[in-house]
Structure formats: C-alpha cells, structure tokens
Design a protein around this motif. Structure first.
Motif, PDB file in Angstrom:
ATOM      1  N   UNK A 137      39.519  14.082  21.920  1.00 40.52           N
ATOM      2  CA  UNK A 137      40.692  13.333  21.489  1.00 40.52           C
ATOM      3  C   UNK A 137      41.902  13.731  22.316  1.00 40.52           C
ATOM      4  N   UNK A 138      42.843  12.806  22.446  1.00 38.08           N
ATOM      5  CA  UNK A 138      44.091  13.106  23.131  1.00 38.08           C
ATOM      6  C   UNK A 138      44.952  13.975  22.229  1.00 38.08           C
ATOM      7  N   UNK A 139      45.335  15.146  22.729  1.00 34.43           N
ATOM      8  CA  UNK A 139      46.151  16.053  21.935  1.00 34.43           C
ATOM      9  C   UNK A 139      47.615  15.632  21.992  1.00 34.43           C
ATOM     10  N   UNK A 140      48.390  16.087  21.006  1.00 38.54           N
ATOM     11  CA  UNK A 140      49.804  15.763  20.958  1.00 38.54           C
ATOM     12  C   UNK A 140      50.095  14.600  20.033  1.00 38.54           C
ATOM     13  N   UNK A 145      51.964  11.051  13.898  1.00 44.60           N
ATOM     14  CA  UNK A 145      50.764  11.878  13.761  1.00 44.60           C
ATOM     15  C   UNK A 145      50.607  12.744  15.000  1.00 44.60           C
ATOM     16  N   UNK A 146      50.332  14.027  14.778  1.00 43.96           N
ATOM     17  CA  UNK A 146      50.105  14.974  15.860  1.00 43.96           C
ATOM     18  C   UNK A 146      48.687  15.511  15.771  1.00 43.96           C
ATOM     19  N   UNK A 147      47.932  15.410  16.870  1.00 40.95           N
ATOM     20  CA  UNK A 147      46.614  16.045  16.959  1.00 40.95           C
ATOM     21  C   UNK A 147      46.802  17.390  17.650  1.00 40.95           C
ATOM     22  N   UNK A 148      46.615  18.480  16.892  1.00 35.40           N
ATOM     23  CA  UNK A 148      46.841  19.819  17.433  1.00 35.40           C
ATOM     24  C   UNK A 148      45.669  20.318  18.263  1.00 35.40           C
ATOM     25  N   UNK A 149      44.465  20.085  17.784  1.00 31.00           N
ATOM     26  CA  UNK A 149      43.270  20.565  18.470  1.00 31.00           C
ATOM     27  C   UNK A 149      42.084  19.727  18.040  1.00 31.00           C
ATOM     28  N   UNK A 150      41.009  19.789  18.811  1.00 28.00           N
ATOM     29  CA  UNK A 150      39.788  19.065  18.450  1.00 28.00           C
ATOM     30  C   UNK A 150      38.583  19.770  19.049  1.00 28.00           C
ATOM     31  N   UNK A 151      37.436  19.475  18.471  1.00 25.84           N
ATOM     32  CA  UNK A 151      36.166  19.969  18.987  1.00 25.84           C
ATOM     33  C   UNK A 151      35.128  18.862  18.901  1.00 25.84           C
ATOM     34  N   UNK A 194      53.509  15.035  31.740  1.00 26.03           N
ATOM     35  CA  UNK A 194      53.232  15.586  30.419  1.00 26.03           C
ATOM     36  C   UNK A 194      53.991  14.832  29.343  1.00 26.03           C
ATOM     37  N   UNK A 195      53.296  14.505  28.251  1.00 26.09           N
ATOM     38  CA  UNK A 195      53.937  13.790  27.162  1.00 26.09           C
ATOM     39  C   UNK A 195      54.972  14.681  26.499  1.00 26.09           C
ATOM     40  N   UNK A 196      56.219  14.217  26.353  1.00 27.06           N
ATOM     41  CA  UNK A 196      57.263  15.060  25.764  1.00 27.06           C
ATOM     42  C   UNK A 196      56.985  15.359  24.295  1.00 27.06           C
ATOM     43  N   UNK A 197      57.269  16.595  23.898  1.00 24.68           N
ATOM     44  CA  UNK A 197      57.033  17.012  22.520  1.00 24.68           C
ATOM     45  C   UNK A 197      58.130  16.483  21.612  1.00 24.68           C
ATOM     46  N   UNK A 198      57.768  16.189  20.374  1.00 25.27           N
ATOM     47  CA  UNK A 198      58.723  15.718  19.386  1.00 25.27           C
ATOM     48  C   UNK A 198      59.227  16.901  18.584  1.00 25.27           C
ATOM     49  N   UNK A 199      60.526  16.946  18.351  1.00 29.63           N
ATOM     50  CA  UNK A 199      61.121  18.066  17.609  1.00 29.63           C
ATOM     51  C   UNK A 199      60.594  18.160  16.188  1.00 29.63           C
ATOM     52  N   UNK A 200      60.062  17.070  15.672  1.00 28.88           N
ATOM     53  CA  UNK A 200      59.559  17.101  14.296  1.00 28.88           C
ATOM     54  C   UNK A 200      58.423  18.107  14.117  1.00 28.88           C
ATOM     55  N   UNK A 201      57.631  18.314  15.180  1.00 33.49           N
ATOM     56  CA  UNK A 201      56.431  19.136  15.058  1.00 33.49           C
ATOM     57  C   UNK A 201      56.619  20.548  15.607  1.00 33.49           C
TER      58      UNK A 201
END
Length: 277
Positions: free
Chosen positions: A154-157, A143-149, A83-90
């Motif tokens: 798209x790759x999230x995160x 840039x963070x992609x939160x969701x898509x339809x 899993x891609x580690x989350x960035x504290x910025x977001x």
C-alpha cells in the motif's frame, strides 16, 4: 501555444482554489459513487494531469509526463518535490487507547483479497489513522496509512481521497435522522479508500495495477463515546476511457466497482454492536 499554456495555468489556479478552500462548501467525489467520470484535457505539451488530492494548504499533486510518477509543488512557495508533503494533523503518535476517528488513535486492519468465485486469497495488514475535518456534515476527513505488510503493498502516508461517514451509500436521501427516528444521525457505515503501491495479483490472469484505489465500506458504531469499526467489502474500479467529443479534444473515464475481498478492523470488529442504537 502560449494561449494553451495560459489556459492551463488558469485551470491550475482554479483547481487549487477548489482544493484548498473548504469555506466554499465544495466536496470531493465520495468513494461510494458507483460510476466516476473524469475529463482529461489534451493540450499539446501540457499533458500533466493535476490531482485534487487532500494535501496540506497550498500543495498540489501532478504527474510527471516523462516518468509517469506523481510529484508535488507548493503554489505559495514555489517548492517542487517528489515526496508527498506531510499533513500537520498527523504529527505525533497514535497511541491513545480510546477508540476514535482522530490522529491520536491507531487502527489495525486486515485485508483478505481475491477474485470472486476463487478460494485463493492475498492478505495485507496495515496500521491506519483518521483525522476529521471540521465543518462538514456528514463527518469526513483524512486517512493516513502508517505501515503495511507485505511492505510496499500500500502507498504509505496520507491518502488521496477523504473518508466519509454514511447512512446508506446506495441512497444518499435515505436518512433515519431526517425521518426523526433518532436525535442524532447514526451513520452505520464509514467509506474510505487506500492506494495500491504495487500490482496485486488476485488469481491467474487477474491483477490490480499499482496506483488503483481500493474502496472500503465498513460497519461503524458509537458506544459510550467510543468508536467501533467492524468488517466490510472491498472493491476497485475498472477504468475505461472513451472519447467525450467527435474531434478528440477530450475524453472521459468510465468506471464500475468490482468486488475483490473483505476488510476487518482487528481492534473492535469482534465486539462491535449489531444494533444501531
């Protein structure tokens, strides 16, 4: 051989220093580069390609040679994970009504994609957030992609590359600010990329593979301390690998941008100012 493994280990350490030390003043390649050349090392068993992705401090991305999937490891703690580690910025919600390039603001985007000269279009919508990294000029960040339809398009995160404000993507030396016409740089464009999570069929016989980065050049304005983002072009890069030497020890990737549609920021595109001032 042990010599090759030591050489590879030294390279990984060096890349980690470059990726995690903004004080060195080193910038990653911009999304607006017309041609991209990447050297791939061929060293026996050590064929995992290290990715200089924008990740939290200490984290690196590499490709598993058996599955071809990316994984992540922390050079400080030794932790390895898929899993891609989350960035504290977001951390937190982007529910601010003030339009800005900060994590507090969520932007809605619509992509209309297709092959040039055809009428068929594939539509993707997404919610994205920006975060600026201090200390850079022109301004740039993550840039963070939160969701898509549709889901899975798209790759999230957090995305692999940085966004960048730009005056003229085709001529980095062309600067209205340097000419002294305005007190501050205007940066009429924002450049960024988003990764396809699954193959995208544009038309019969034309598709974009999963993992390709879609590149965007979008109108950017500032009005009353608020950010306005408009519309722009979408491209992707066709990659061709060519030998870099006569004995086949290394190769390089040659890529050319290919137009594939448009993007629109639904929150502010209708009211964006046509003037730069």
């Amino acid at each position: 051989s042990s010599m090759r493994e030591r050489t590879w280990s030294n390279l990984v350490v060096f890349l980690n220093i470059l990726a995690t030390s903004p004080s060195l003043g080193l910038l990653l390649p911009s999304t607006s580069d017309a041609k991209l050349y990447t050297v791939h090392l061929k060293s026996g068993r050590m064929q995992n390609q290290v990715q200089m992705a924008n990740l939290p401090s200490g984290w690196m991305e590499a490709t598993d040679k058996k599955t071809g999937s990316p994984y992540y490891y922390n050079t400080i703690t030794g932790v390895t994970q898929w899993q891609k580690p989350a960035d504290e910025r977001f951390v937190g919600d982007g529910d601010s009504s003030m339009r800005s390039l900060t994590p507090a603001c969520t932007w809605r985007v619509k992509l209309d994609l297709g092959s040039p000269g055809t009428t068929s279009r594939v539509t993707i919508t997404a919610n994205v957030r920006f975060a600026e990294e201090e200390g850079y000029e022109p301004p740039q960040g993550f840039l963070l992609v939160e969701s898509c339809w549709p889901e899975g398009a798209l790759t999230l995160g957090q995305q692999k590359t940085r966004w960048l404000l730009s005056e003229d993507p085709e001529d980095r030396k062309d600067s209205l600010w340097i000419w002294g016409l305005f007190s501050q740089p205007l940066y009429p464009f924002i450049l960024f990329e988003m990764e396809l999570a699954s193959p995208l069929e544009l038309s019969e016989g034309t598709s974009i593979p999963a993992g390709i980065m879609l590149a965007f050049q979008v109108d950017h304005r500032r009005k009353d301390d608020s950010v306005q983002l408009g519309e722009g072009a979408v491209t992707y890069k066709r990659v061709e690998r060519l030998p870099a030497d006569l004995v086949g020890l290394s190769d390089f990737s040659y890529s050319e941008p290919t137009p594939c549609g448009t993007i629109r920021f639904l929150d502010t595109a209708d009211g964006i100012s046509k003037s730069l001032i």
